[in-house]
Design a protein around this motif. Structure first.
Motif, PDB file in Angstrom:
ATOM      1  N   PHE A   1      47.845  42.991  31.207  1.00  0.00           N
ATOM      2  CA  PHE A   1      46.643  43.826  31.079  1.00  0.00           C
ATOM      3  C   PHE A   1      46.591  44.869  32.195  1.00  0.00           C
ATOM      4  CE2 PHE A   1      41.957  43.748  29.657  1.00  0.00           C
ATOM      5  CZ  PHE A   1      42.279  44.198  28.385  1.00  0.00           C
TER       6      PHE A   1
ATOM      7  N   PRO B   1      51.921  35.909  34.514  1.00  0.00           N
ATOM      8  CA  PRO B   1      50.774  35.529  33.672  1.00  0.00           C
ATOM      9  C   PRO B   1      49.477  36.152  34.206  1.00  0.00           C
ATOM     10  CG  PRO B   1      52.090  33.593  34.250  1.00  0.00           C
ATOM     11  CD  PRO B   1      52.594  34.722  35.099  1.00  0.00           C
ATOM     12  N   TYR B   2      48.611  36.457  33.271  1.00  0.00           N
ATOM     13  CA  TYR B   2      47.288  37.003  33.621  1.00  0.00           C
ATOM     14  C   TYR B   2      46.472  35.947  34.343  1.00  0.00           C
ATOM     15  CZ  TYR B   2      42.808  39.350  32.924  1.00  0.00           C
ATOM     16  OH  TYR B   2      41.611  39.977  33.123  1.00  0.00           O
ATOM     17  N   PRO B   3      45.710  36.278  35.377  1.00  0.00           N
ATOM     18  CA  PRO B   3      45.622  37.558  36.071  1.00  0.00           C
ATOM     19  C   PRO B   3      46.552  37.595  37.299  1.00  0.00           C
ATOM     20  CG  PRO B   3      43.818  36.117  36.778  1.00  0.00           C
ATOM     21  CD  PRO B   3      44.677  35.312  35.843  1.00  0.00           C
TER      22      PRO B   3
ATOM     23  N   CYS C   1      46.756  37.856  40.340  1.00  0.00           N
ATOM     24  CA  CYS C   1      46.071  37.754  41.637  1.00  0.00           C
ATOM     25  C   CYS C   1      47.095  37.633  42.757  1.00  0.00           C
ATOM     26  CB  CYS C   1      45.155  36.538  41.659  1.00  0.00           C
ATOM     27  SG  CYS C   1      43.741  36.710  40.564  1.00  0.00           S
ATOM     28  N   PRO C   2      46.848  38.108  43.966  1.00  0.00           N
ATOM     29  CA  PRO C   2      45.668  38.877  44.387  1.00  0.00           C
ATOM     30  C   PRO C   2      45.718  40.325  43.885  1.00  0.00           C
ATOM     31  CG  PRO C   2      47.250  38.733  46.178  1.00  0.00           C
ATOM     32  CD  PRO C   2      47.821  37.937  45.058  1.00  0.00           C
TER      33      PRO C   2
ATOM     34  N   GLN D   1      43.099  46.230  36.325  1.00  0.00           N
ATOM     35  CA  GLN D   1      43.310  46.543  34.913  1.00  0.00           C
ATOM     36  C   GLN D   1      42.399  47.640  34.389  1.00  0.00           C
ATOM     37  OE1 GLN D   1      42.170  42.595  33.560  1.00  0.00           O
ATOM     38  NE2 GLN D   1      40.132  43.303  32.998  1.00  0.00           N
TER      39      GLN D   1
ATOM     40  N   LYS E   1      50.189  39.026  52.584  1.00  0.00           N
ATOM     41  CA  LYS E   1      49.966  38.094  51.478  1.00  0.00           C
ATOM     42  C   LYS E   1      49.160  36.876  51.918  1.00  0.00           C
ATOM     43  CE  LYS E   1      52.306  35.263  48.047  1.00  0.00           C
ATOM     44  NZ  LYS E   1      53.514  35.032  47.262  1.00  0.00           N
TER      45      LYS E   1
ATOM     46  N   LYS F   1      44.179  36.337  55.624  1.00  0.00           N
ATOM     47  CA  LYS F   1      42.967  37.036  55.173  1.00  0.00           C
ATOM     48  C   LYS F   1      42.524  38.122  56.160  1.00  0.00           C
ATOM     49  CE  LYS F   1      40.575  34.873  51.464  1.00  0.00           C
ATOM     50  NZ  LYS F   1      39.318  35.085  50.719  1.00  0.00           N
TER      51      LYS F   1
ATOM     52  N   SER G   1      44.369  29.514  33.137  1.00  0.00           N
ATOM     53  CA  SER G   1      44.715  30.666  33.979  1.00  0.00           C
ATOM     54  C   SER G   1      43.548  31.021  34.905  1.00  0.00           C
ATOM     55  CB  SER G   1      45.106  31.861  33.117  1.00  0.00           C
ATOM     56  OG  SER G   1      44.089  32.164  32.185  1.00  0.00           O
ATOM     57  N   PHE G   2      42.403  31.331  34.322  1.00  0.00           N
ATOM     58  CA  PHE G   2      41.286  31.707  35.194  1.00  0.00           C
ATOM     59  C   PHE G   2      39.949  31.257  34.619  1.00  0.00           C
ATOM     60  CE2 PHE G   2      41.390  35.255  32.233  1.00  0.00           C
ATOM     61  CZ  PHE G   2      40.061  35.576  32.045  1.00  0.00           C
TER      62      PHE G   2
ATOM     63  N   TYR H   1      43.055  30.618  39.058  1.00  0.00           N
ATOM     64  CA  TYR H   1      42.267  31.629  39.757  1.00  0.00           C
ATOM     65  C   TYR H   1      40.814  31.607  39.289  1.00  0.00           C
ATOM     66  CZ  TYR H   1      46.944  33.425  40.639  1.00  0.00           C
ATOM     67  OH  TYR H   1      48.256  33.536  41.005  1.00  0.00           O
TER      68      TYR H   1
ATOM     69  N   LEU I   1      37.869  34.535  38.966  1.00  0.00           N
ATOM     70  CA  LEU I   1      37.477  35.951  39.084  1.00  0.00           C
ATOM     71  C   LEU I   1      35.957  35.964  39.132  1.00  0.00           C
ATOM     72  CD1 LEU I   1      39.954  37.514  36.487  1.00  0.00           C
ATOM     73  CD2 LEU I   1      40.168  37.465  38.988  1.00  0.00           C
TER      74      LEU I   1
ATOM     75  N   TYR J   1      35.057  31.234  47.994  1.00  0.00           N
ATOM     76  CA  TYR J   1      35.318  32.674  47.889  1.00  0.00           C
ATOM     77  C   TYR J   1      35.786  33.225  49.230  1.00  0.00           C
ATOM     78  CZ  TYR J   1      34.361  37.626  47.140  1.00  0.00           C
ATOM     79  OH  TYR J   1      34.461  38.997  47.046  1.00  0.00           O
TER      80      TYR J   1
ATOM     81  N   GLU K   1      37.334  31.454  51.656  1.00  0.00           N
ATOM     82  CA  GLU K   1      38.534  30.828  52.222  1.00  0.00           C
ATOM     83  C   GLU K   1      39.753  30.806  51.312  1.00  0.00           C
ATOM     84  OE1 GLU K   1      37.149  27.000  53.470  1.00  0.00           O
ATOM     85  OE2 GLU K   1      35.821  27.864  55.004  1.00  0.00           O
ATOM     86  N   ASN K   2      39.527  30.830  50.010  1.00  0.00           N
ATOM     87  CA  ASN K   2      40.632  30.606  49.078  1.00  0.00           C
ATOM     88  C   ASN K   2      41.081  31.932  48.466  1.00  0.00           C
ATOM     89  OD1 ASN K   2      42.365  29.823  47.027  1.00  0.00           O
ATOM     90  ND2 ASN K   2      41.125  28.042  46.454  1.00  0.00           N
ATOM     91  N   LYS K   3      42.318  32.310  48.732  1.00  0.00           N
ATOM     92  CA  LYS K   3      42.842  33.591  48.221  1.00  0.00           C
ATOM     93  C   LYS K   3      42.887  33.622  46.700  1.00  0.00           C
ATOM     94  CE  LYS K   3      45.030  36.455  51.560  1.00  0.00           C
ATOM     95  NZ  LYS K   3      45.738  37.731  51.601  1.00  0.00           N
TER      96      LYS K   3
ATOM     97  N   MET L   1      39.011  35.189  43.702  1.00  0.00           N
ATOM     98  CA  MET L   1      38.908  36.636  43.935  1.00  0.00           C
ATOM     99  C   MET L   1      37.597  37.221  43.436  1.00  0.00           C
ATOM    100  SD  MET L   1      42.407  38.740  43.269  1.00  0.00           S
ATOM    101  CE  MET L   1      41.532  40.204  43.836  1.00  0.00           C
TER     102      MET L   1
ATOM    103  N   VAL M   1      37.442  42.048  32.141  1.00  0.00           N
ATOM    104  CA  VAL M   1      37.857  40.641  32.157  1.00  0.00           C
ATOM    105  C   VAL M   1      37.334  39.897  30.922  1.00  0.00           C
ATOM    106  CG1 VAL M   1      37.564  38.454  33.400  1.00  0.00           C
ATOM    107  CG2 VAL M   1      38.260  40.514  34.630  1.00  0.00           C
TER     108      VAL M   1
END
Lengths: 508, 508
Positions: A172, A209-211, A213-214, A219, A337, A340, B300-301, B321, B323, B336, B338-340, B343, B359
């Motif tokens: 996407f 695969p979608y999404p 991330c990061p 999209q 990567k 943070k 996936s998300f 993930y 979103l 949100y 701490e965890n990459k 997102m 999305v």
């Protein structure tokens, strides 16, 4: 006419248009242009670059943009232009944020009239030489890293199609730069292209695969996704220039430079710092690190393109954050990567003068290189002394403008030529933005910075730039002046879009 | 005239303008409006909200925007409007992404003519009641979470000043939502406001050293920064609604719902999922979690507003993930931060129909609530059956439109009233977007989804929605129809800006 630096400029340049001379009053407001786009929430994956060009309605005269995060390992620009050629398209304007030796195949396309204009912030290698030889039909436009997003966002530089080399991309169009064999880290230079180009194509060798991330490019901006075999050569993406100099002259300059920083009053908690990726500039980072540890100083942020030396400073707590527009090596990519506190930023946030304030406006100390510098402290990093294109501002004028202390570090003599001139071959950055010149044979403060002279003079021996010039010329002899053609082959735009200089054709 | 859902609409509404009926052909292109702004790379910190209003040129008739990430703990909107009142300004249009009971002081300002119009995606509490009573001079405009950024970006909703409550902010206007006593996590609903408002003011109780990493709103968009004592009440920011129901009916519905998911064919690796923060919706998340573990499925998300239940699923590897457009509880805020893999996303990326794809277009399964649903599966979450405003779409119609499987979960009877009507009081989401209704007394598939009926029918007993309605009415009796005033007090806009319904005044 002349601009306020005394550079002779025509009022109108064929293939460029009306010239706004540098130093002209610029409005306190800025415009973000209207865009009209096509929705696309359907299938975005296309089988080839050719298909994407056709779907996007490629035609003669269009402006196609590229980014340079894959640096001298970039395969995307060449492949796209090759397909454009095969489609019989002519008169393409290439808006690439930088152009490297790997883009040599473009020379042939210039000769064939497929590519007739280039807009870029930095150029080196065979394409630069071809442009200097006068082969490009229209003048090359040299922008700055902050000036480019300004031009794109305002509509001064209208992009018909943006091709984004994507180290990782989903179906996407979400893109990140941190995963895949061609991982390059921050994608800061692509953001304006993605947001404001008429059509946006992600070209990837790593369809995830979608999404994806990061997500760095959303999209919501991407029309199509093309999967190819390889978007780049990892060994070229991480350029070989990012090593500290071993040259004792460079190391001496670095030591002198941190002395300047120390006595400037800016070495204190909360300080911010940026340096380029040249050998001497990196040596400054190393020296500064040692000094910060010794003096127990913790900085706020380091910015710009990032190298392992800056990453080390982050990891050792010498800076709290990195604001990163481009990763120069694999240590920087890894840190970007995983950490943070190592954040990406767009080129607009980095240096665009037409915003509510860019990061360069918050910068304390900037370490800059120079190919030439003149008695007014104007710096040339765009052409050699022979007039041949071999660089460009990149972020040079943006950071020099913004930083509280802009330090040019350079050997006084390079290739048997003195770097201090009566008049630089091309002005990249105006002397009004340069505070101090550090060479191995002396340090010279721009007279407009009397406050800095006051701070430094009891601890550091300062000399006049005229005296430094004489020292150099006594060693090398006075260099012969190069007489270039009158024909203008390039326009050097300052970050606000005004013309700071023109570049003329070279005879080889 | 009538729109394609048969809702009676005037062609023109005083205080709103020309009506585009829902279902009208909408262009395949979309426009992002031109903006003209003032540069500001100088000192941005101002001593008070009043000062900011004056600096931004507050005047009668302006549209002032707010976000709702501080939810029912938000102190910013009230303070700004109070200062506007003190300045003697009249006829303000409040564009707040949501309005909660804490904004009760606005009622007085409505009565005094300080506030004469409201544009929002969700409204509850005293302001909602005042609007229903007809106190607001112009009709309230109810948008969706995706429709709001569409309206802002296109220029349909022109914002003169955006006030952004900032849990952490530096002196140059970089903002994050993760640090400080009022930490609220993702700031997804503020992005369009920041990018497209004429003036942007960050209001913070936590002025941090530059740069306020992890930056969510960039300095490039922010004109001024105001430090106040408290931007919100942490206990109200994390709303009390985000707990799984203990009601056995809700739990039964949740169990039935995951059976539907299981047999729908969508329970598979790579699946995506969203659910609201209501008690039954959260119970679905819990049941789904158990099923995914049992069936060894990795999604996936998960998207949308985030609760601890979704965070748990991320941490246990059930989704790769999150979103996130809005954090509903402190566990979500922490994750949100701490965890990459957790997102943020803008409201535009979440649900704006005028992008290259949002999305919601990638969403498989969406769990939705309903106040009423009619025989065409049209859903009302905007007004009660008495016609009183008590909600709004939020992301309801955006996600229902995008998701492959939109499941409405609700008790068949609420407050002694059947939820299935011949005709919902207000259409929030069109029945064409709703696939299935799950109640404690039966499950009913929208007849347009014959494919879904085929998949489910051998494992799940399906009933007609008409039969469910009859079951309910046999228990409660047929409710009396409420006759509202003819006077239009609100306009319900679909995500594309067309009018899906109007809201009429209520007699109390």
């Amino acid at each position: 006419m002349k601009n306020i630096l005394g550079r002779e400029l025509p009022e109108y340049i064929e293939g460029y248009g009306k010239v706004t001379p540098y130093g002209t009053h610029i409005s306190e407001t800025y415009k973000i242009k209207e865009t009209v786009k096509n929705k696309n929430n359907g299938d975005k994956v296309l089988p080839s670059i050719r298909e994407a060009l056709i779907k996007c309605g490629i035609k003669d005269g269009m402006t196609i943009s590229f980014h340079h995060h894959l640096r001298n390992g970039d395969y995307v620009l060449n492949q796209v232009l090759e397909e454009i050629k095969k489609l019989g398209i002519q008169n393409i304007k290439v808006a690439a944020s930088s152009i490297f030796p790997i883009h040599a195949p473009m020379v042939d396309l210039i000769e064939k009239g497929v590519v007739t204009k280039i807009i870029t912030n930095y150029i080196s290698g065979p394409v630069a030489r071809a442009v200097s030889e006068g082969k490009l039909r229209e003048p090359i436009v040299m922008m700055t890293h902050g000036g480019r997003p300004r031009a794109i966002e305002s509509g001064d530089l209208k992009i018909d199609m943006a091709f984004i080399g994507a180290p990782a991309c989903d179906d996407f169009g979400n893109i990140n730069g941190v995963d895949g064999r061609a991982a390059c880290g921050s994608l800061g230079y692509t953001i304006s292209d993605a947001m404001y180009a008429e059509k946006v194509v992600a070209v990837t060798d790593n369809l995830v695969p979608y999404p994806a991330c990061p997500i760095e490019i959303s999209q919501i901006y991407v029309d199509y996704v093309v999967k190819i075999d390889e978007i780049g050569d990892p060994s070229g993406i991480v350029s070989g220039t990012t090593k500290i100099t071993k040259n004792p002259i460079g190391l001496k300059i670095a030591k002198e430079t941190v002395k300047v920083i120390k006595y400037s009053g800016l070495l204190k908690d909360g300080m911010s710092f940026q340096t380029g990726a040249g050998g001497t500039s990196l040596a400054v980072a190393k020296e500064l690190k040692d000094l910060m540890i010794k003096e127990k100083v913790t900085g706020s942020f380091a910015s710009g393109g990032t190298t392992s030396y800056i990453v080390d400073m982050l990891n050792e707590g010498l800076f709290k954050y990195i604001l990163d527009v481009q990763c120069f090596d694999s240590a920087a990519v890894k840190s970007y990567k995983e950490n943070k506190n190592h954040m990406g930023m767009s080129a607009s946030m980095y240096g665009n003068p037409n915003t509510k304030g860019s990061v360069v406006d918050k910068l304390d100390i900037m370490i800059l290189g120079a190919t030439e510098i003149d008695l007014d402290y104007n710096v040339n990093v765009t052409t050699g002394s022979d007039g041949v294109l071999m660089g460009g501002s990149g972020g040079h004028s943006d950071t020099a403008y913004g930083a509280k202390l802009s330090i040019v570090v350079t050997n006084l003599i390079k290739g048997r030529l003195p770097i201090i001139k009566d008049r630089v071959t091309t002005v990249t950055t105006p002397g009004s933005s340069i505070d101090i010149l550090v060479t191995e044979r002396g340090i010279s403060v721009n007279p407009k910075r009397q406050d800095l002279i006051e701070k430094l003079k009891s601890n550091i021996k300062l000399v006049k730039i005229e005296d430094l010039k004489e020292i150099a010329e006594n060693l090398t002899g006075k260099p012969k002046e190069i007489k270039n053609h009158d024909k203008i082959i390039g326009v050097a735009e300052y970050r606000d879009g005004s013309v700071i200089d023109v570049i003329r054709r070279t005879d080889f």
